[in-house]
Design a protein around this motif. Structure first.
Motif, mmCIF file in Angstrom:
data_model
loop_
_atom_site.group_PDB
_atom_site.id
_atom_site.type_symbol
_atom_site.label_atom_id
_atom_site.label_comp_id
_atom_site.label_asym_id
_atom_site.label_seq_id
_atom_site.Cartn_x
_atom_site.Cartn_y
_atom_site.Cartn_z
ATOM 1 N N ALA A 115 0.817 -1.163 0.081
ATOM 2 C CA ALA A 115 0.304 0.023 0.246
ATOM 3 C C ALA A 115 0.657 1.305 -0.151
ATOM 4 O O ALA A 115 1.939 1.125 0.512
ATOM 5 C CB ALA A 115 -0.738 -0.019 1.147
ATOM 6 N N ILE A 116 0.164 2.293 -0.726
ATOM 7 C CA ILE A 116 1.215 3.407 -0.856
ATOM 8 C C ILE A 116 0.465 4.605 0.373
ATOM 9 O O ILE A 116 -0.702 4.607 0.210
ATOM 10 C CB ILE A 116 1.139 4.093 -2.199
ATOM 11 N N ASN A 117 0.997 5.187 1.067
ATOM 12 C CA ASN A 117 0.586 6.058 2.171
ATOM 13 C C ASN A 117 1.041 7.349 2.084
ATOM 14 O O ASN A 117 2.099 7.659 2.635
ATOM 15 C CB ASN A 117 0.777 5.488 3.529
ATOM 16 N N THR A 118 0.576 8.347 1.077
ATOM 17 C CA THR A 118 1.005 9.503 0.740
ATOM 18 C C THR A 118 -0.102 10.402 0.944
ATOM 19 O O THR A 118 -1.036 10.036 0.401
ATOM 20 C CB THR A 118 1.528 9.567 -0.376
ATOM 21 N N ILE A 119 -0.027 11.311 1.438
ATOM 22 C CA ILE A 119 -1.032 12.654 1.724
ATOM 23 C C ILE A 119 -0.513 13.750 1.264
ATOM 24 O O ILE A 119 0.679 14.009 1.778
ATOM 25 C CB ILE A 119 -1.870 12.366 3.098
ATOM 26 N N THR A 120 -1.330 14.722 0.849
ATOM 27 C CA THR A 120 -0.810 16.164 0.443
ATOM 28 C C THR A 120 -1.931 17.028 0.953
ATOM 29 O O THR A 120 -3.312 16.602 0.879
ATOM 30 C CB THR A 120 -0.848 16.246 -1.008
ATOM 31 N N ALA A 121 -1.628 17.959 1.877
ATOM 32 C CA ALA A 121 -2.463 19.065 2.429
ATOM 33 C C ALA A 121 -1.919 20.519 2.029
ATOM 34 O O ALA A 121 -0.639 20.734 2.316
ATOM 35 C CB ALA A 121 -2.758 18.794 3.884
ATOM 36 N N SER A 122 -2.887 21.294 1.881
ATOM 37 C CA SER A 122 -2.451 22.762 1.693
ATOM 38 C C SER A 122 -3.187 23.515 2.372
ATOM 39 O O SER A 122 -4.686 23.451 2.581
ATOM 40 C CB SER A 122 -2.705 23.098 0.235
ATOM 41 N N GLY A 123 -2.752 24.465 3.021
ATOM 42 C CA GLY A 123 -3.639 25.493 3.840
ATOM 43 C C GLY A 123 -2.584 26.495 4.645
ATOM 44 O O GLY A 123 -1.402 26.586 4.458
ATOM 45 N N ASN A 124 -3.646 27.369 5.463
ATOM 46 C CA ASN A 124 -2.622 28.403 6.291
ATOM 47 C C ASN A 124 -2.421 27.799 7.689
ATOM 48 O O ASN A 124 -3.337 27.406 8.357
ATOM 49 C CB ASN A 124 -3.449 29.712 6.371
ATOM 50 N N LEU A 125 -1.159 27.914 8.285
ATOM 51 C CA LEU A 125 -0.925 27.478 9.650
ATOM 52 C C LEU A 125 -1.963 28.167 10.469
ATOM 53 O O LEU A 125 -2.254 29.378 10.547
ATOM 54 C CB LEU A 125 0.381 27.882 10.014
ATOM 55 N N GLY A 126 -2.198 27.209 11.366
ATOM 56 C CA GLY A 126 -3.241 27.641 12.608
ATOM 57 C C GLY A 126 -2.663 28.233 13.609
ATOM 58 O O GLY A 126 -3.541 29.163 14.268
ATOM 59 N N LYS A 166 0.831 30.207 4.468
ATOM 60 C CA LYS A 166 0.385 29.121 3.639
ATOM 61 C C LYS A 166 1.634 28.202 3.113
ATOM 62 O O LYS A 166 2.615 28.428 2.650
ATOM 63 C CB LYS A 166 -0.176 29.905 2.154
ATOM 64 N N VAL A 167 1.149 26.935 3.317
ATOM 65 C CA VAL A 167 2.267 26.043 3.015
ATOM 66 C C VAL A 167 1.467 24.588 2.317
ATOM 67 O O VAL A 167 0.156 24.514 2.432
ATOM 68 C CB VAL A 167 2.953 25.371 4.326
ATOM 69 N N THR A 168 2.079 23.763 1.509
ATOM 70 C CA THR A 168 1.524 22.778 1.086
ATOM 71 C C THR A 168 2.568 21.701 1.476
ATOM 72 O O THR A 168 3.709 21.769 1.590
ATOM 73 C CB THR A 168 1.643 22.569 -0.532
ATOM 74 N N VAL A 169 2.072 20.551 2.204
ATOM 75 C CA VAL A 169 2.959 19.352 2.834
ATOM 76 C C VAL A 169 2.701 18.115 2.198
ATOM 77 O O VAL A 169 1.465 17.977 1.788
ATOM 78 C CB VAL A 169 2.749 19.221 4.037
ATOM 79 N N THR A 170 3.444 17.278 2.062
ATOM 80 C CA THR A 170 3.267 15.840 1.467
ATOM 81 C C THR A 170 3.944 14.971 2.352
ATOM 82 O O THR A 170 5.233 15.219 2.727
ATOM 83 C CB THR A 170 3.581 15.711 -0.028
ATOM 84 N N GLY A 171 3.452 14.029 2.667
ATOM 85 C CA GLY A 171 4.182 13.151 3.904
ATOM 86 C C GLY A 171 3.111 11.867 4.100
ATOM 87 O O GLY A 171 2.220 11.445 3.353
ATOM 88 N N GLU A 172 3.792 11.333 5.039
ATOM 89 C CA GLU A 172 2.977 9.712 5.426
ATOM 90 C C GLU A 172 1.714 10.200 6.462
ATOM 91 O O GLU A 172 1.992 10.940 7.189
ATOM 92 C CB GLU A 172 4.060 9.008 6.014
ATOM 93 N N PHE A 173 0.758 9.510 6.140
ATOM 94 C CA PHE A 173 -0.301 9.825 7.178
ATOM 95 C C PHE A 173 -0.397 8.845 8.154
ATOM 96 O O PHE A 173 -0.383 7.693 7.754
ATOM 97 C CB PHE A 173 -1.890 9.807 6.430
ATOM 98 N N VAL A 174 -0.454 9.330 9.561
ATOM 99 C CA VAL A 174 -0.570 8.246 10.618
ATOM 100 C C VAL A 174 -1.545 8.726 11.699
ATOM 101 O O VAL A 174 -2.032 10.054 11.853
ATOM 102 C CB VAL A 174 0.847 8.073 11.059
ATOM 103 N N MET A 175 -1.996 7.795 12.404
ATOM 104 C CA MET A 175 -2.929 8.171 13.512
ATOM 105 C C MET A 175 -2.211 7.874 14.857
ATOM 106 O O MET A 175 -1.739 6.799 15.074
ATOM 107 C CB MET A 175 -4.256 7.288 13.450
#
Length: 141
Positions: free
Chosen positions: A2-13, A68-77
Protein backbone atom coordinates in the motif's frame (compact mmCIF):
# COMPACT_ATOMS: atom_id res chain seq x y z
CA UNK A 1 2.06 -3.05 -0.96
CA UNK A 2 0.00 0.00 0.00
CA UNK A 3 1.08 3.55 -0.67
CA UNK A 4 0.53 5.93 2.22
CA UNK A 5 1.06 9.46 0.91
CA UNK A 6 -1.07 12.49 1.68
CA UNK A 7 -0.85 16.08 0.46
CA UNK A 8 -2.50 18.95 2.32
CA UNK A 9 -2.44 22.69 1.76
CA UNK A 10 -3.57 25.55 3.94
CA UNK A 11 -2.66 28.38 6.25
CA UNK A 12 -1.03 27.49 9.57
CA UNK A 13 -3.41 27.71 12.49
CA UNK A 14 -0.67 28.83 14.89
CA UNK A 15 3.08 29.30 15.01
CA UNK A 16 5.24 26.20 14.56
CA UNK A 17 6.42 24.61 17.80
CA UNK A 18 9.87 23.10 18.12
CA UNK A 19 11.08 20.57 20.67
CA UNK A 20 13.95 18.11 21.00
CA UNK A 21 13.87 14.37 21.60
CA UNK A 22 15.98 12.94 24.45
CA UNK A 23 18.63 11.88 21.88
CA UNK A 24 18.88 15.45 20.50
CA UNK A 25 16.74 15.14 17.35
CA UNK A 26 14.70 18.25 16.45
CA UNK A 27 10.92 17.94 16.05
CA UNK A 28 8.85 20.74 14.50
CA UNK A 29 5.05 20.57 14.60
CA UNK A 30 2.28 22.76 13.22
CA UNK A 31 -1.38 22.37 12.28
CA UNK A 32 -3.22 22.75 8.97
CA UNK A 33 -6.97 22.96 8.31
CA UNK A 34 -8.51 20.22 6.19
CA UNK A 35 -11.92 21.05 4.73
CA UNK A 36 -14.59 18.62 3.64
CA UNK A 37 -18.03 19.26 2.20
CA UNK A 38 -19.11 22.67 0.96
CA UNK A 39 -21.53 25.49 1.68
CA UNK A 40 -23.48 25.07 4.89
CA UNK A 41 -22.24 21.46 5.07
CA UNK A 42 -18.56 22.45 5.10
CA UNK A 43 -16.58 21.08 8.03
CA UNK A 44 -13.01 21.97 9.00
CA UNK A 45 -10.78 19.53 10.85
CA UNK A 46 -7.20 20.18 11.91
CA UNK A 47 -4.34 17.84 11.11
CA UNK A 48 -1.02 17.97 12.93
CA UNK A 49 2.09 18.07 10.75
CA UNK A 50 5.48 16.97 12.11
CA UNK A 51 8.99 17.23 10.69
CA UNK A 52 12.13 15.67 12.14
CA UNK A 53 15.88 16.25 11.96
CA UNK A 54 17.77 19.04 10.18
CA UNK A 55 14.69 20.41 8.38
CA UNK A 56 12.90 20.73 11.72
CA UNK A 57 15.80 22.77 13.10
CA UNK A 58 15.62 25.49 10.42
CA UNK A 59 11.93 25.90 9.62
CA UNK A 60 10.17 27.14 12.78
CA UNK A 61 11.03 30.86 12.31
CA UNK A 62 9.42 30.71 8.85
CA UNK A 63 6.31 28.76 9.88
CA UNK A 64 4.18 31.36 11.61
CA UNK A 65 0.42 31.59 12.01
CA UNK A 66 -1.22 32.34 8.65
CA UNK A 67 1.70 31.11 6.49
CA UNK A 68 0.40 29.19 3.46
CA UNK A 69 2.11 25.84 2.98
CA UNK A 70 1.60 22.61 1.08
CA UNK A 71 2.89 19.46 2.73
CA UNK A 72 3.33 15.93 1.43
CA UNK A 73 4.10 13.02 3.69
CA UNK A 74 2.93 9.90 5.45
CA UNK A 75 -0.47 9.83 7.16
CA UNK A 76 -0.54 8.24 10.63
CA UNK A 77 -2.92 8.14 13.57
CA UNK A 78 -1.01 8.95 16.75
CA UNK A 79 -2.44 7.35 19.87
CA UNK A 80 -1.66 8.08 23.52
CA UNK A 81 -3.13 7.90 27.00
CA UNK A 82 -3.90 11.18 28.75
CA UNK A 83 -2.89 11.88 32.35
CA UNK A 84 -6.36 10.83 33.53
CA UNK A 85 -6.07 7.48 31.69
CA UNK A 86 -8.27 8.37 28.72
CA UNK A 87 -7.14 6.97 25.35
CA UNK A 88 -6.80 9.65 22.68
CA UNK A 89 -5.80 9.81 19.02
CA UNK A 90 -5.14 12.45 16.37
CA UNK A 91 -4.40 12.49 12.62
CA UNK A 92 -0.78 13.39 11.86
CA UNK A 93 1.20 13.95 8.67
CA UNK A 94 4.88 13.04 8.95
CA UNK A 95 6.14 15.68 6.49
CA UNK A 96 8.58 14.66 3.80
CA UNK A 97 8.21 17.74 1.55
CA UNK A 98 7.05 21.26 2.38
CA UNK A 99 6.34 24.07 -0.11
CA UNK A 100 5.70 27.67 0.90
CA UNK A 101 2.70 29.47 -0.59
CA UNK A 102 2.02 26.63 -3.00
CA UNK A 103 5.24 27.49 -4.86
CA UNK A 104 7.03 24.21 -5.58
CA UNK A 105 10.25 26.13 -6.28
CA UNK A 106 10.79 26.82 -2.57
CA UNK A 107 10.88 23.45 -0.89
CA UNK A 108 12.12 22.56 2.54
CA UNK A 109 15.73 21.61 2.26
CA UNK A 110 16.29 23.52 -0.99
CA UNK A 111 19.03 26.11 -1.42
CA UNK A 112 16.58 29.02 -1.60
CA UNK A 113 15.91 30.85 1.66
CA UNK A 114 12.35 30.73 2.96
CA UNK A 115 10.58 34.07 3.00
CA UNK A 116 8.39 35.54 5.67
CA UNK A 117 4.77 36.12 4.63
CA UNK A 118 3.53 39.68 4.54
CA UNK A 119 0.29 40.51 6.31
CA UNK A 120 -1.34 41.71 3.09
CA UNK A 121 -0.55 38.41 1.34
CA UNK A 122 -2.45 36.20 3.76
CA UNK A 123 -5.20 34.28 2.03
CA UNK A 124 -8.76 35.25 2.85
CA UNK A 125 -11.30 32.42 3.21
CA UNK A 126 -13.29 31.82 0.04
CA UNK A 127 -17.02 31.25 0.32
CA UNK A 128 -18.28 28.58 -2.05
CA UNK A 129 -21.82 27.30 -2.23
CA UNK A 130 -20.97 24.35 -4.47
CA UNK A 131 -17.84 22.71 -5.83
CA UNK A 132 -16.53 23.67 -9.28
CA UNK A 133 -18.13 21.71 -12.10
CA UNK A 134 -15.50 21.96 -14.84
CA UNK A 135 -16.01 18.58 -16.54
CA UNK A 136 -14.49 19.63 -19.90
CA UNK A 137 -10.87 19.64 -18.70
CA UNK A 138 -8.79 16.64 -19.78
CA UNK A 139 -7.91 14.08 -17.13
CA UNK A 140 -4.28 14.80 -16.06
CA UNK A 141 -3.07 11.17 -16.19
Amino acid sequence: MAINTITASGNLGKDCEQRWTPNGKAVASFSLPVKQGYGEHEKVSWVICKMFGPKAEKLPPHLTKGTKVTVTGEFVMEEWTSQNGEKKSAPVIIVDQLDFGGNSGNQAGSQQPARQPQQSQQRQPVQQNEPPQDWDDPIPF
